[in-house]
Design an enzyme around this catalytic site. Structure first.
Site, PDB file in Angstrom:
ATOM      1  N   TYR A   1      40.613  44.076  45.122  1.00 47.35           N
ATOM      2  CA  TYR A   1      41.447  43.549  44.043  1.00 47.35           C
ATOM      3  C   TYR A   1      42.685  42.870  44.627  1.00 47.35           C
ATOM      4  CZ  TYR A   1      38.944  46.322  40.533  1.00 47.35           C
ATOM      5  OH  TYR A   1      37.993  46.859  39.701  1.00 47.35           O
TER       6      TYR A   1
ATOM      7  N   TYR B   1      33.000  48.700  46.075  1.00 48.03           N
ATOM      8  CA  TYR B   1      34.057  49.133  46.992  1.00 48.03           C
ATOM      9  C   TYR B   1      34.052  50.648  47.138  1.00 48.03           C
ATOM     10  CZ  TYR B   1      36.677  49.606  42.579  1.00 48.03           C
ATOM     11  OH  TYR B   1      37.074  49.924  41.307  1.00 48.03           O
TER      12      TYR B   1
ATOM     13  N   ARG C   1      31.912  52.435  44.504  1.00 48.34           N
ATOM     14  CA  ARG C   1      32.046  52.071  43.088  1.00 48.34           C
ATOM     15  C   ARG C   1      31.220  50.820  42.897  1.00 48.34           C
ATOM     16  NH1 ARG C   1      33.005  51.838  38.085  1.00 48.34           N
ATOM     17  NH2 ARG C   1      35.066  51.632  37.178  1.00 48.34           N
TER      18      ARG C   1
ATOM     19  N   HIS D   1      31.664  45.693  38.988  1.00 48.60           N
ATOM     20  CA  HIS D   1      31.968  45.738  37.558  1.00 48.60           C
ATOM     21  C   HIS D   1      33.114  44.790  37.249  1.00 48.60           C
ATOM     22  CE1 HIS D   1      34.662  48.604  39.491  1.00 48.60           C
ATOM     23  NE2 HIS D   1      35.515  48.369  38.510  1.00 48.60           N
TER      24      HIS D   1
ATOM     25  N   HIS E   1      36.321  44.539  34.420  1.00 47.23           N
ATOM     26  CA  HIS E   1      37.081  45.212  33.370  1.00 47.23           C
ATOM     27  C   HIS E   1      37.357  44.233  32.230  1.00 47.23           C
ATOM     28  CE1 HIS E   1      38.255  48.617  36.013  1.00 47.23           C
ATOM     29  NE2 HIS E   1      38.188  47.700  36.960  1.00 47.23           N
TER      30      HIS E   1
END
Length: 153
Positions: free
Chosen positions: A81, A120, A128, A131, A133
Site C-alpha cells: 500500500y 501480502y 492476505r 483484494h 477495499h
C-alpha cells in the site's frame, strides 16, 4: 445496500460489511478519479495487470441507486500500500497511489480501471489474498466491504 460487482449475477443479497483495514489513506491523493493506472502529471502507467472493476449499486428493493460515492483503496501489484504504516518490504510503485473515487450514475453503475493487487504477508506467516477495499456512501448509509478475486480468498 447491495453492491453487484458482476452484472451477470442474478442473486442479490446484502453485501457483507467488513472492516476498513489499517491502510485507508491518511492523506488522499490529489488525483482522485476512476482510473488508478495513471496519475495526472506522470508519464508512466502503474505496473501490473490492468483490470476493470465495474458493477451497480442497488437498494434492498432491487432498485438502482444513483449518486452513491464509491471510494476504493488497494495494494499495488506487488502487495504494498502507499501508506506510511505499511512495513511490507515489497516495492512501491511510484506510478500507483492505490486510491480512486467514483459516483454511481442514474442506473447505479460505477467503474474503475486499476491493477490487480498483489497478496501480502500478515502475522502468523500467512498471506492476505488480493483484494480491493470499498467504502460505499449514500445519503443515508455507509458500507465498507472488500472485493476478492475468484479462487484467491
Amino acid at each position: 445496500m447491495v453492491l453487484e460487482a458482476n452484472l451477470r449475477t442474478a442473486l442479490r443479497r446484502p453485501t457483507e460489511d467488513q472492516v476498513s483495514g489499517p491502510f485507508y489513506p491518511v492523506i488522499k491523493p490529489v488525483d482522485q478519479d476512476a482510473d488508478l493506472t495513471v496519475i495526472k502529471g506522470k508519464s508512466r502507467k502503474a505496473q501490473g495487470k490492468i483490470i476493470h472493476v465495474k458493477g451497480r449499486v442497488f437498494n434492498m428493493n432491487g432498485k438502482p441507486v444513483s449518486g452513491v460515492k464509491l471510494e476504493i483503496w488497494q495494494a499495488n501489484t506487488f502487495g504494498r500500500y502507499t501508506h506510511p504504516e505499511d512495513t511490507n518490504p515489497a516495492p512501491l510503485d511510484p506510478n500507483f497511489e492505490g486510491y480512486g473515487v467514483q459516483t454511481t450514475d442514474e442506473e447505479g453503475r460505477y467503474w474503475f480501471k486499476t491493477v490487480k493487487p498483489g497478496a501480502y504477508p500478515i502475522p502468523g506467516g500467512r498471506m492476505r489474498p488480493p483484494h480491493i477495499h470499498f467504502c460505499i456512501t449514500s445519503k443515508t448509509n455507509q458500507l465498507i466491504t472488500q472485493l476478492y478475486f475468484e479462487g484467491e480468498r
